[in-house]
Design a protein around this motif. Structure first.
Motif, mmCIF file in Angstrom:
data_model
loop_
_atom_site.group_PDB
_atom_site.id
_atom_site.type_symbol
_atom_site.label_atom_id
_atom_site.label_comp_id
_atom_site.label_asym_id
_atom_site.label_seq_id
_atom_site.Cartn_x
_atom_site.Cartn_y
_atom_site.Cartn_z
ATOM 1 N N ALA A 7 -4.134 39.649 -59.889
ATOM 2 C CA ALA A 7 -3.766 38.336 -60.420
ATOM 3 C C ALA A 7 -2.253 38.130 -60.355
ATOM 4 O O ALA A 7 -1.788 37.036 -60.023
ATOM 5 C CB ALA A 7 -4.268 38.184 -61.856
ATOM 6 N N LEU A 8 -1.492 39.172 -60.660
ATOM 7 C CA LEU A 8 -0.032 39.081 -60.573
ATOM 8 C C LEU A 8 0.389 38.823 -59.128
ATOM 9 O O LEU A 8 1.174 37.918 -58.851
ATOM 10 C CB LEU A 8 0.615 40.373 -61.075
ATOM 11 C CG LEU A 8 2.131 40.411 -60.911
ATOM 12 C CD1 LEU A 8 2.805 40.021 -62.202
ATOM 13 C CD2 LEU A 8 2.586 41.762 -60.452
ATOM 14 N N ILE A 26 12.916 34.565 -55.896
ATOM 15 C CA ILE A 26 11.842 34.877 -56.830
ATOM 16 C C ILE A 26 12.277 36.169 -57.502
ATOM 17 O O ILE A 26 12.500 37.173 -56.834
ATOM 18 C CB ILE A 26 10.482 35.076 -56.133
ATOM 19 C CG1 ILE A 26 10.009 33.772 -55.497
ATOM 20 C CG2 ILE A 26 9.451 35.576 -57.131
ATOM 21 C CD1 ILE A 26 8.696 33.908 -54.741
ATOM 22 N N PHE A 27 12.422 36.133 -58.799
ATOM 23 C CA PHE A 27 12.863 37.315 -59.529
ATOM 24 C C PHE A 27 11.684 38.170 -59.934
ATOM 25 O O PHE A 27 10.672 37.661 -60.416
ATOM 26 C CB PHE A 27 13.616 36.917 -60.807
ATOM 27 C CG PHE A 27 15.032 36.517 -60.559
ATOM 28 C CD1 PHE A 27 16.031 37.475 -60.505
ATOM 29 C CD2 PHE A 27 15.364 35.192 -60.377
ATOM 30 C CE1 PHE A 27 17.335 37.112 -60.283
ATOM 31 C CE2 PHE A 27 16.664 34.813 -60.157
ATOM 32 C CZ PHE A 27 17.664 35.775 -60.102
ATOM 33 N N THR A 28 11.829 39.449 -59.741
ATOM 34 C CA THR A 28 10.900 40.422 -60.293
ATOM 35 C C THR A 28 11.735 41.483 -60.989
ATOM 36 O O THR A 28 12.942 41.581 -60.774
ATOM 37 C CB THR A 28 10.021 41.083 -59.207
ATOM 38 O OG1 THR A 28 10.860 41.815 -58.313
ATOM 39 C CG2 THR A 28 9.213 40.065 -58.437
ATOM 40 N N HIS A 29 11.106 42.248 -61.817
ATOM 41 C CA HIS A 29 11.770 43.340 -62.525
ATOM 42 C C HIS A 29 10.936 44.605 -62.332
ATOM 43 O O HIS A 29 10.306 45.092 -63.270
ATOM 44 C CB HIS A 29 11.928 43.011 -64.009
ATOM 45 C CG HIS A 29 12.787 41.823 -64.248
ATOM 46 N ND1 HIS A 29 12.261 40.557 -64.361
ATOM 47 C CD2 HIS A 29 14.125 41.696 -64.361
ATOM 48 C CE1 HIS A 29 13.249 39.701 -64.553
ATOM 49 N NE2 HIS A 29 14.387 40.358 -64.548
ATOM 50 N N VAL A 49 5.493 47.756 -63.472
ATOM 51 C CA VAL A 49 4.909 48.714 -62.532
ATOM 52 C C VAL A 49 4.173 47.959 -61.424
ATOM 53 O O VAL A 49 4.286 48.292 -60.238
ATOM 54 C CB VAL A 49 3.967 49.697 -63.262
ATOM 55 C CG1 VAL A 49 3.212 50.575 -62.278
ATOM 56 C CG2 VAL A 49 4.759 50.543 -64.247
ATOM 57 N N TRP A 50 3.433 46.921 -61.794
ATOM 58 C CA TRP A 50 2.724 46.123 -60.800
ATOM 59 C C TRP A 50 3.700 45.440 -59.849
ATOM 60 O O TRP A 50 3.424 45.314 -58.659
ATOM 61 C CB TRP A 50 1.838 45.089 -61.470
ATOM 62 C CG TRP A 50 0.677 45.640 -62.227
ATOM 63 C CD1 TRP A 50 0.131 46.889 -62.112
ATOM 64 C CD2 TRP A 50 -0.082 44.967 -63.215
ATOM 65 N NE1 TRP A 50 -0.926 47.019 -62.980
ATOM 66 C CE2 TRP A 50 -1.082 45.850 -63.670
ATOM 67 C CE3 TRP A 50 -0.014 43.697 -63.776
ATOM 68 C CZ2 TRP A 50 -2.010 45.500 -64.639
ATOM 69 C CZ3 TRP A 50 -0.938 43.345 -64.745
ATOM 70 C CH2 TRP A 50 -1.929 44.240 -65.167
ATOM 71 N N GLU A 51 4.825 44.956 -60.366
ATOM 72 C CA GLU A 51 5.814 44.307 -59.502
ATOM 73 C C GLU A 51 6.371 45.304 -58.489
ATOM 74 O O GLU A 51 6.590 44.951 -57.329
ATOM 75 C CB GLU A 51 6.919 43.666 -60.331
ATOM 76 C CG GLU A 51 6.435 42.416 -61.040
ATOM 77 C CD GLU A 51 7.466 41.781 -61.940
ATOM 78 O OE1 GLU A 51 8.491 42.424 -62.269
ATOM 79 O OE2 GLU A 51 7.263 40.611 -62.323
ATOM 80 N N ALA A 52 6.605 46.536 -58.895
ATOM 81 C CA ALA A 52 7.062 47.564 -57.956
ATOM 82 C C ALA A 52 5.987 47.818 -56.900
ATOM 83 O O ALA A 52 6.299 47.954 -55.706
ATOM 84 C CB ALA A 52 7.407 48.852 -58.705
ATOM 85 N N GLN A 53 4.741 47.875 -57.316
ATOM 86 C CA GLN A 53 3.631 48.084 -56.390
ATOM 87 C C GLN A 53 3.532 46.924 -55.407
ATOM 88 O O GLN A 53 3.298 47.128 -54.209
ATOM 89 C CB GLN A 53 2.339 48.230 -57.185
ATOM 90 C CG GLN A 53 1.106 48.434 -56.346
ATOM 91 C CD GLN A 53 -0.168 48.529 -57.196
ATOM 92 O OE1 GLN A 53 -0.114 48.683 -58.413
ATOM 93 N NE2 GLN A 53 -1.302 48.409 -56.552
#
Length: 75
Positions: A7-8, A26-29, A49-53
């Motif tokens: 979903a993310l 688009i910012f992610t952390h 963790v999902w954003e890194a993935q």
């Protein structure tokens, strides 16, 4: 509330066609799954963790390519 990794990723992929032409952000952390991160970020640690993935996900990379978006790692 985004309850799953998929979903993310799909949320971010849906943003891509909405970006205006030219330089956009688009910012992610992204973060690692560590005890420190779990303690510091509480319920939000999994999103990091999902954003890194996602940054390594072939589906994400294919969506970027399909939209003609080039990643700029640093300025």
């Amino acid at each position: 509330m985004i309850g799953t990794y998929e979903a993310l990723r799909d949320f971010y992929i849906a943003l891509l066609p909405l970006l205006p032409e030219g330089t956009s952000e688009i910012f992610t952390h992204p973060g690692a799954d560590t005890p420190w991160a779990r303690e510091r970020f509480g319920a939000g640690w999994d999103k990091r963790v999902w954003e890194a993935q996602m940054l390594r996900d072939p589906v994400w990379r294919a969506a970027l390519e399909q939209e003609g978006i080039e990643i700029v790692a640093r300025w």
